[in-house]
Enzyme design. Structure first.
Site, PDB file in Angstrom:
ATOM      1  N   HIS A   1      62.286  44.357  73.357  1.00 17.29           N
ATOM      2  CA  HIS A   1      63.626  43.926  73.757  1.00 17.29           C
ATOM      3  C   HIS A   1      64.743  44.848  73.299  1.00 17.29           C
ATOM      4  O   HIS A   1      65.907  44.586  73.564  1.00 17.29           O
ATOM      5  CB  HIS A   1      63.908  42.491  73.275  1.00 17.29           C
ATOM      6  CG  HIS A   1      64.143  42.403  71.787  1.00 17.29           C
ATOM      7  ND1 HIS A   1      63.114  42.384  70.884  1.00 17.29           N
ATOM      8  CD2 HIS A   1      65.280  42.346  71.056  1.00 17.29           C
ATOM      9  CE1 HIS A   1      63.615  42.299  69.655  1.00 17.29           C
ATOM     10  NE2 HIS A   1      64.932  42.276  69.733  1.00 17.29           N
TER      11      HIS A   1
HETATM   12  C1  UD1 Z   1      70.115  40.059  70.332  1.00 19.04           C
HETATM   13  C2  UD1 Z   1      70.535  40.944  69.157  1.00 19.04           C
HETATM   14  C3  UD1 Z   1      69.342  41.744  68.669  1.00 19.04           C
HETATM   15  C4  UD1 Z   1      68.176  40.831  68.326  1.00 19.04           C
HETATM   16  C5  UD1 Z   1      67.859  39.935  69.513  1.00 19.04           C
HETATM   17  C6  UD1 Z   1      66.822  38.919  69.097  1.00 19.04           C
HETATM   18  C7  UD1 Z   1      72.857  41.739  69.273  1.00 19.04           C
HETATM   19  C8  UD1 Z   1      73.718  42.915  69.508  1.00 19.04           C
HETATM   20  N1  UD1 Z   1      71.559  41.908  69.570  1.00 19.04           N
HETATM   21  O1  UD1 Z   1      69.702  40.920  71.380  1.00 19.04           O
HETATM   22  O2  UD1 Z   1      69.702  42.435  67.494  1.00 19.04           O
HETATM   23  O3  UD1 Z   1      67.062  41.622  68.019  1.00 19.04           O
HETATM   24  O4  UD1 Z   1      69.048  39.213  69.922  1.00 19.04           O
HETATM   25  O5  UD1 Z   1      66.156  38.352  70.171  1.00 19.04           O
HETATM   26  O6  UD1 Z   1      73.322  40.721  68.819  1.00 19.04           O
HETATM   27  N2  UD1 Z   1      69.700  36.236  77.763  1.00 19.04           N
HETATM   28  C9  UD1 Z   1      69.173  35.167  78.450  1.00 19.04           C
HETATM   29  N3  UD1 Z   1      69.026  33.983  77.780  1.00 19.04           N
HETATM   30  C10 UD1 Z   1      69.380  33.811  76.485  1.00 19.04           C
HETATM   31  C11 UD1 Z   1      69.918  34.916  75.796  1.00 19.04           C
HETATM   32  C12 UD1 Z   1      70.067  36.114  76.445  1.00 19.04           C
HETATM   33  O7  UD1 Z   1      68.843  35.263  79.631  1.00 19.04           O
HETATM   34  O8  UD1 Z   1      69.204  32.700  75.938  1.00 19.04           O
HETATM   35  C13 UD1 Z   1      69.826  37.539  78.467  1.00 19.04           C
HETATM   36  C14 UD1 Z   1      71.184  37.784  79.086  1.00 19.04           C
HETATM   37  O9  UD1 Z   1      71.011  38.467  80.271  1.00 19.04           O
HETATM   38  C15 UD1 Z   1      71.847  38.704  78.069  1.00 19.04           C
HETATM   39  C16 UD1 Z   1      70.676  39.499  77.518  1.00 19.04           C
HETATM   40  O10 UD1 Z   1      69.587  38.583  77.525  1.00 19.04           O
HETATM   41  O11 UD1 Z   1      72.822  39.523  78.635  1.00 19.04           O
HETATM   42  C17 UD1 Z   1      70.910  40.013  76.108  1.00 19.04           C
HETATM   43  O12 UD1 Z   1      71.261  38.950  75.206  1.00 19.04           O
HETATM   44  P1  UD1 Z   1      72.105  39.265  73.876  1.00 19.04           P
HETATM   45  O13 UD1 Z   1      72.174  38.063  73.021  1.00 19.04           O
HETATM   46  O14 UD1 Z   1      73.381  39.919  74.236  1.00 19.04           O
HETATM   47  O15 UD1 Z   1      71.268  40.373  73.173  1.00 19.04           O
HETATM   48  P2  UD1 Z   1      69.698  40.429  72.882  1.00 19.04           P
HETATM   49  O16 UD1 Z   1      69.121  41.560  73.648  1.00 19.04           O
HETATM   50  O17 UD1 Z   1      69.110  39.076  73.022  1.00 19.04           O
HETATM   51  N1  UDP Z   2      59.443  35.150  68.260  1.00 16.13           N
HETATM   52  C1  UDP Z   2      59.122  33.947  68.890  1.00 16.13           C
HETATM   53  N2  UDP Z   2      58.721  33.979  70.206  1.00 16.13           N
HETATM   54  C2  UDP Z   2      58.612  35.135  70.918  1.00 16.13           C
HETATM   55  C3  UDP Z   2      58.958  36.355  70.258  1.00 16.13           C
HETATM   56  C4  UDP Z   2      59.384  36.317  68.938  1.00 16.13           C
HETATM   57  O1  UDP Z   2      59.160  32.893  68.266  1.00 16.13           O
HETATM   58  O2  UDP Z   2      58.239  35.084  72.094  1.00 16.13           O
HETATM   59  C5  UDP Z   2      59.915  35.098  66.848  1.00 16.13           C
HETATM   60  C6  UDP Z   2      59.231  36.042  65.894  1.00 16.13           C
HETATM   61  O3  UDP Z   2      58.086  35.474  65.327  1.00 16.13           O
HETATM   62  C7  UDP Z   2      60.317  36.269  64.856  1.00 16.13           C
HETATM   63  C8  UDP Z   2      61.599  36.215  65.658  1.00 16.13           C
HETATM   64  O4  UDP Z   2      61.266  35.497  66.857  1.00 16.13           O
HETATM   65  O5  UDP Z   2      60.310  35.219  63.906  1.00 16.13           O
HETATM   66  C9  UDP Z   2      62.070  37.608  65.959  1.00 16.13           C
HETATM   67  O6  UDP Z   2      62.929  37.632  67.015  1.00 16.13           O
HETATM   68  P1  UDP Z   2      63.201  38.935  67.880  1.00 16.13           P
HETATM   69  O7  UDP Z   2      62.006  39.810  67.947  1.00 16.13           O
HETATM   70  O8  UDP Z   2      63.777  38.440  69.152  1.00 16.13           O
HETATM   71  O9  UDP Z   2      64.395  39.615  67.065  1.00 16.13           O
HETATM   72  P2  UDP Z   2      64.501  40.751  65.952  1.00 16.13           P
HETATM   73  O10 UDP Z   2      63.708  40.324  64.785  1.00 16.13           O
HETATM   74  O11 UDP Z   2      64.033  42.026  66.574  1.00 16.13           O
HETATM   75  O12 UDP Z   2      65.971  40.814  65.676  1.00 16.13           O
END
Ligand code: UD1
Ligand code: UDP
Length: 356
Positions: free
Chosen positions: A202
């Site tokens: 991601h």
């Molecule tokens: C965010 C964090 C990242 C973290 C990740 C964990 C920031 C800058 N990034 O990234 O550090 O590793 O969360 O998972 O805060 N979207 C959905 N449904 C949701 C949420 C998001 O469809 O419930 C989609 C939307 O299109 C959105 C995109 O995912 O634009 C990105 O979501 P966003 O929260 O901005 O950043 P992440 O890539 O999730």
């Molecule tokens: N995780 C989850 N379901 C998934 C992928 C990740 O429950 O399909 C959990 C994972 O075990 C960890 C947390 O989500 O506890 C990490 O989230 P993510 O990888 O989105 O974010 P990051 O740690 O890179 O910020």
């Protein structure tokens, strides 16, 4: 009253043991969900799985550009903090909800405690690195999960009295739920084969650019020639990875994002993990599952020195998976204070600081 600001999937996993430990102190707590993550599979499922209290308020900011999302969280939080006057704001990790909350609290002269302070990838192209550095400058309490983080903070001029090495609350959560990670149940529920690799992607650097994503899809297909690949797909990469034909290989299984218990159960039974997640590098370290991290750097080097993690490029991920399959599961050393007691340590530091 302590206000916890949570917004994204990893925040929920880190906050659960802290909220639980603080609930024993009798101090009032308020759980604020910014709404950064909002799909049921990215948010609610974690509250259920982890027994987190329902958020007292959901600011429902949703998605947007970095500026739009961070600004929306700030505007909503400013109102919330002025109305409620918390004595401390607790923030977690490195997401946009974390920096937004720290910045608003600091300007309102409300103290800030940062859980998972001091991690550094030294890569300012990562939005998370920008968030981490700024949050630590704004925090009165820097609560550290890994010893090298103390040095990073000191090098940036953070006074030593503000730094507390407390261990890793994400590992508290993992250890607390260990009995629930039933690989057999998850295998049956999703019809998974006996041997498989779990993949998650991601990071913007891997999934935002269609050409880069297509290169990774090609590698995942090559891995699928060796072993089945199970991939719970984060919403960020879904469109680009699917357009690049990710599900075209018969041994690549795409799933919706999994809830915490199902996900860790799947990881626990995996022959190896291919990921760019931060938290997954830590969880595989404790579970002893080989972890191949598709990134040029990590803010969690202790998962390499003590754990099962290895950084790989797109070019070497396929041979690295082959090696991991041949070598089998390893036992890493457990990093110091990744012992399941970080939540209570954090509660003691916070209580002592508020009372002092
Ligand atoms: C965010 C964090 C990242 C973290 C990740 C964990 C920031 C800058 N990034 O990234 O550090 O590793 O969360 O998972 O805060 N979207 C959905 N449904 C949701 C949420 C998001 O469809 O419930 C989609 C939307 O299109 C959105 C995109 O995912 O634009 C990105 O979501 P966003 O929260 O901005 O950043 P992440 O890539 O999730
Ligand atoms: N995780 C989850 N379901 C998934 C992928 C990740 O429950 O399909 C959990 C994972 O075990 C960890 C947390 O989500 O506890 C990490 O989230 P993510 O990888 O989105 O974010 P990051 O740690 O890179 O910020």
């Amino acid at each position: 009253m302590i206000s916890h600001v949570l917004g994204a999937r990893p925040n929920f996993v880190k906050a659960a043991p802290v909220i639980a430990a603080l609930s024993g102190t009798g101090r009032g707590q308020r759980v604020i969900h910014t709404g950064q993550h909002y799909d049921e599979r990215m948010s609610e499922v974690f509250f259920r799985d982890l027994g987190l209290p329902e958020p007292d308020v959901n600011l429902e900011v949703g998605s947007g550009s970095h500026a739009a999302q961070t600004a929306a969280i700030m505007v909503a939080l400013e109102k919330e903090f002025i109305e409620r006057s918390p004595e401390l704001v607790m923030v977690y990790g490195d997401v946009n909800s974390t920096i937004a909350a720290a910045l608003v609290a600091a300007k309102l002269r409300i103290p800030v405690a940062h859980v998972e302070a001091g991690l550094r990838s030294f890569d300012m192209t990562m939005p998370e690195e920008v968030n981490r550095r700024l949050v630590d400058q704004l925090s009165d309490l820097c609560l550290v999960t890994s010893p090298e983080a103390v040095g990073h903070l000191a090098a940036e001029g953070v006074a030593v009295e503000r730094i507390h090495f407390v261990g890793n609350p994400m590992i508290d959560t993992l250890l607390a739920h260990l009995d629930r990670f039933d690989t057999g149940a998850v295998r049956r529920a999703y019809d998974l084969p006996e041997r498989y690799v779990v993949a998650t992607l991601h990071r913007p650097a891997n999934v935002d650019d269609p050409e880069v994503a297509a290169g990774l899809v090609k590698r995942l297909h090559e891995i699928a020639e060796l072993v089945d690949v199970v991939m719970p797909v984060h919403p960020r990469g879904r469109r680009v990875l699917t357009e690049a034909g990710l599900d075209a290989h018969p041994r690549v299984r795409l799933l919706e994002p999994l809830g915490y218990v199902e996900f860790v159960a799947a990881v626990r039974g995996a022959a190896a993990v291919v990921t760019d997640s931060g938290g997954v590098q830590e969880e595989t370290t404790i579970l002893g599952v080989p972890c191949l991290t598709l990134r040029p750097n990590t803010e969690r080097p202790i998962t390499i020195t003590h754990g099962t993690n290895r950084l790989v490029t797109a070019d070497d991920v396929v041979p690295a998976v082959a090696e991991a399959l041949a070598a089998g599961r390893g036992e890493g050393d457990r990093p110091p204070l990744w012992d399941g007691h970080a939540g209570p340590r954090i509660a003691r530091v916070v209580e002592g600081w508020l009372d002092g």
